[in-house]
Design a protein around this motif. Structure first.
Motif, PDB file in Angstrom:
ATOM      1  N   LEU A  25      -4.089  31.074  15.225  1.00 50.97           N
ATOM      2  CA  LEU A  25      -3.127  30.456  16.142  1.00 50.97           C
ATOM      3  C   LEU A  25      -3.048  28.947  15.987  1.00 50.97           C
ATOM      4  O   LEU A  25      -1.964  28.363  16.100  1.00 50.97           O
ATOM      5  CB  LEU A  25      -3.481  30.799  17.595  1.00 50.97           C
ATOM      6  CG  LEU A  25      -3.067  32.172  18.103  1.00 50.97           C
ATOM      7  CD1 LEU A  25      -3.951  33.272  17.508  1.00 50.97           C
ATOM      8  CD2 LEU A  25      -3.166  32.240  19.623  1.00 50.97           C
ATOM      9  N   GLU A  26      -4.199  28.284  15.744  1.00 51.04           N
ATOM     10  CA  GLU A  26      -4.241  26.826  15.783  1.00 51.04           C
ATOM     11  C   GLU A  26      -4.049  26.166  14.424  1.00 51.04           C
ATOM     12  O   GLU A  26      -4.079  24.943  14.319  1.00 51.04           O
ATOM     13  CB  GLU A  26      -5.578  26.386  16.390  1.00 51.04           C
ATOM     14  CG  GLU A  26      -5.754  26.880  17.827  1.00 51.04           C
ATOM     15  CD  GLU A  26      -7.172  26.708  18.348  1.00 51.04           C
ATOM     16  OE1 GLU A  26      -7.994  26.057  17.654  1.00 51.04           O
ATOM     17  OE2 GLU A  26      -7.467  27.235  19.434  1.00 51.04           O
ATOM     18  N   GLN A  27      -3.823  26.951  13.390  1.00 52.29           N
ATOM     19  CA  GLN A  27      -3.644  26.389  12.054  1.00 52.29           C
ATOM     20  C   GLN A  27      -2.227  25.863  11.859  1.00 52.29           C
ATOM     21  O   GLN A  27      -1.249  26.506  12.247  1.00 52.29           O
ATOM     22  CB  GLN A  27      -3.947  27.433  10.985  1.00 52.29           C
ATOM     23  CG  GLN A  27      -5.422  27.725  10.800  1.00 52.29           C
ATOM     24  CD  GLN A  27      -6.198  26.528  10.297  1.00 52.29           C
ATOM     25  OE1 GLN A  27      -5.878  25.936   9.266  1.00 52.29           O
ATOM     26  NE2 GLN A  27      -7.239  26.159  11.028  1.00 52.29           N
ATOM     27  N   SER A  28      -2.107  24.713  11.222  1.00 54.83           N
ATOM     28  CA  SER A  28      -0.777  24.202  10.890  1.00 54.83           C
ATOM     29  C   SER A  28      -0.129  25.030   9.784  1.00 54.83           C
ATOM     30  O   SER A  28       1.096  25.071   9.666  1.00 54.83           O
ATOM     31  CB  SER A  28      -0.866  22.734  10.471  1.00 54.83           C
ATOM     32  OG  SER A  28      -1.685  22.578   9.336  1.00 54.83           O
TER      33      SER A  28
ATOM     34  N   LEU B   6     -10.881  23.784  11.508  1.00 59.27           N
ATOM     35  CA  LEU B   6     -10.071  22.681  12.013  1.00 59.27           C
ATOM     36  C   LEU B   6      -8.605  22.900  11.623  1.00 59.27           C
ATOM     37  O   LEU B   6      -8.311  23.581  10.638  1.00 59.27           O
ATOM     38  CB  LEU B   6     -10.601  21.358  11.486  1.00 59.27           C
ATOM     39  CG  LEU B   6     -12.033  21.024  11.948  1.00 59.27           C
ATOM     40  CD1 LEU B   6     -12.462  19.666  11.414  1.00 59.27           C
ATOM     41  CD2 LEU B   6     -12.164  21.066  13.466  1.00 59.27           C
ATOM     42  N   PRO B   7      -7.665  22.378  12.402  1.00 52.04           N
ATOM     43  CA  PRO B   7      -6.251  22.776  12.290  1.00 52.04           C
ATOM     44  C   PRO B   7      -5.607  22.582  10.926  1.00 52.04           C
ATOM     45  O   PRO B   7      -4.696  23.327  10.571  1.00 52.04           O
ATOM     46  CB  PRO B   7      -5.564  21.911  13.350  1.00 52.04           C
ATOM     47  CG  PRO B   7      -6.621  21.641  14.362  1.00 52.04           C
ATOM     48  CD  PRO B   7      -7.895  21.503  13.572  1.00 52.04           C
TER      49      PRO B   7
ATOM     50  N   GLU C  44     -13.769  16.655   2.720  1.00 52.40           N
ATOM     51  CA  GLU C  44     -13.521  16.562   4.149  1.00 52.40           C
ATOM     52  C   GLU C  44     -14.114  17.769   4.887  1.00 52.40           C
ATOM     53  O   GLU C  44     -14.021  18.893   4.412  1.00 52.40           O
ATOM     54  CB  GLU C  44     -12.018  16.526   4.449  1.00 52.40           C
ATOM     55  CG  GLU C  44     -11.289  15.377   3.789  1.00 52.40           C
ATOM     56  CD  GLU C  44     -10.608  15.815   2.509  1.00 52.40           C
ATOM     57  OE1 GLU C  44     -11.263  16.511   1.699  1.00 52.40           O
ATOM     58  OE2 GLU C  44      -9.438  15.444   2.322  1.00 52.40           O
ATOM     59  N   PRO C  45     -14.720  17.549   6.059  1.00 50.67           N
ATOM     60  CA  PRO C  45     -15.208  18.671   6.865  1.00 50.67           C
ATOM     61  C   PRO C  45     -14.034  19.361   7.548  1.00 50.67           C
ATOM     62  O   PRO C  45     -13.421  18.809   8.459  1.00 50.67           O
ATOM     63  CB  PRO C  45     -16.145  18.002   7.876  1.00 50.67           C
ATOM     64  CG  PRO C  45     -15.655  16.601   7.991  1.00 50.67           C
ATOM     65  CD  PRO C  45     -15.049  16.243   6.662  1.00 50.67           C
TER      66      PRO C  45
ATOM     67  N   PRO D 261     -15.307  14.774  15.233  1.00 50.34           N
ATOM     68  CA  PRO D 261     -14.412  14.846  16.372  1.00 50.34           C
ATOM     69  C   PRO D 261     -15.165  14.703  17.677  1.00 50.34           C
ATOM     70  O   PRO D 261     -16.320  15.087  17.793  1.00 50.34           O
ATOM     71  CB  PRO D 261     -13.812  16.266  16.243  1.00 50.34           C
ATOM     72  CG  PRO D 261     -14.788  17.027  15.408  1.00 50.34           C
ATOM     73  CD  PRO D 261     -15.400  16.032  14.485  1.00 50.34           C
ATOM     74  N   GLU D 262     -14.507  14.128  18.638  1.00 50.81           N
ATOM     75  CA  GLU D 262     -15.107  13.997  19.965  1.00 50.81           C
ATOM     76  C   GLU D 262     -15.152  15.345  20.647  1.00 50.81           C
ATOM     77  O   GLU D 262     -14.536  16.308  20.219  1.00 50.81           O
ATOM     78  CB  GLU D 262     -14.276  12.997  20.803  1.00 50.81           C
ATOM     79  CG  GLU D 262     -14.219  11.616  20.217  1.00 50.81           C
ATOM     80  CD  GLU D 262     -15.579  10.937  20.146  1.00 50.81           C
ATOM     81  OE1 GLU D 262     -16.416  11.246  21.006  1.00 50.81           O
ATOM     82  OE2 GLU D 262     -15.803  10.125  19.241  1.00 50.81           O
TER      83      GLU D 262
END
Length: 286
Positions: free
Chosen positions: A29-32, A102-103, A202-203, A280-281
């Motif tokens: 759902l959250e992937q670009s 991550l997105p 990149e992580p 990320p925070e």
């Protein structure tokens, strides 16, 4: 040209329902750039709560979900082999049921595969149960030559981060059970059979670590798996006699040193990085 891809996500009775739901949502759902198919392999019976989480995720998915249930627990290597056989597409992305993508993960990885690579991994953030509690960062080796060199001594990829071509996996003989080392064994054979590989530094995946993470990297069971792997690498001709001797000696010591020393050694020599100020925070990953 963009190509469709499948997401391969195994789940078994030991997975936390909340973690599974987040892993699924973050990778779909959250992937670009979303996968075109999700292959969800259930490795044996699961509890009611996890079963409900699986159903809810599948029903909410905007892409087709193949939910395949294996009647008994067969282990990760066989579950992934089943999943690959059910994938509609040659490009397959791996994900574990307790991590977070991550997105931009697939938007960054897929173009590298589409440009001609067979396997692309990424860096990872390590975190505790609280997503904001970043405790480390794994920075992978990059470039074909450096990855090939490094792979003689260490696993050059973090398994939950990889996207690969199923055809390249099959050309190397697919997943084979080997204790706790089936991913390293596969990647070594892929490199040996000419796979074109790379890592993105990149992580792009957040890897969940618990209190026993470093304890599980040691002990007799891990050592037996390690020794079996090193023997297979040598038999294949992937490592030289000197590299085999070095690996058995160094990695054998690593498996049996006290846990605090193992933790320091892992962070310094294997993970390749320390907690990063660019992490990320709290709540940023979802």
């Amino acid at each position: 040209m963009t190509e469709p891809f499948s997401l391969l996500l195994p789940v078994y009775r030991g997975d936390d329902p909340r973690h599974f739901s987040k892993a699924f949502a973050s990778s779909v759902l959250e992937q670009s750039r979303r996968p075109d198919q999700v292959v969800l392999v259930q490795d044996g019976p699961v509890g009611d709560e996890l079963a409900a989480a699986i159903r809810a995720s599948a029903e909410a998915s905007p892409v087709a979900v193949v939910h395949h249930v294996i009647s008994e627990n067969v282990g990760l290597a066989q579950a992934l082999t089943v999943g690959l056989s059910l994938s509609d597409h040659d490009i397959v992305a791996r994900m574990d049921a307790d991590d977070i993508s991550l997105p931009e993960r697939f938007a960054l990885q897929l173009p590298r595969i589409e440009s001609g690579l067979d396997l692309v991994g990424t860096g990872m953030f390590e975190f505790l149960d609280d997503v904001g509690s970043i405790v480390g960062r794994r920075v992978p080796r990059t470039g074909q030559a450096e990855i090939e060199r490094y792979s003689r001594f260490h696993d050059p990829f973090s398994h939950p981060t990889v996207v690969y071509r199923r055809s390249a996996v099959e050309r190397a003989g697919g997943y084979r059970p080997l204790g706790l080392m089936e991913d390293y064994w596969l990647f070594a054979r892929m490199i040996h059979t000419g796979a074109r590989v790379d890592n993105l530094p990149e992580p792009l995946v957040m890897y969940r670590v618990g209190a026993g993470a470093y304890a599980r990297r040691g002990g007799r069971e891990q050592w037996r798996s390690e020794l079996a792997l090193q023997r297979e690498l040598r038999r294949l001709g992937f490592t030289s006699p000197a590299q085999y001797a070095r690996n058995v000696g160094v990695r054998g010591v690593y498996r049996f040193v006290p846990e605090p020393i193992r933790k320091v050694a892992y962070r310094r020599f294997i993970a390749g990085g320390a907690p990063d100020r660019g992490a990320p925070e709290r709540g940023a990953a979802g």
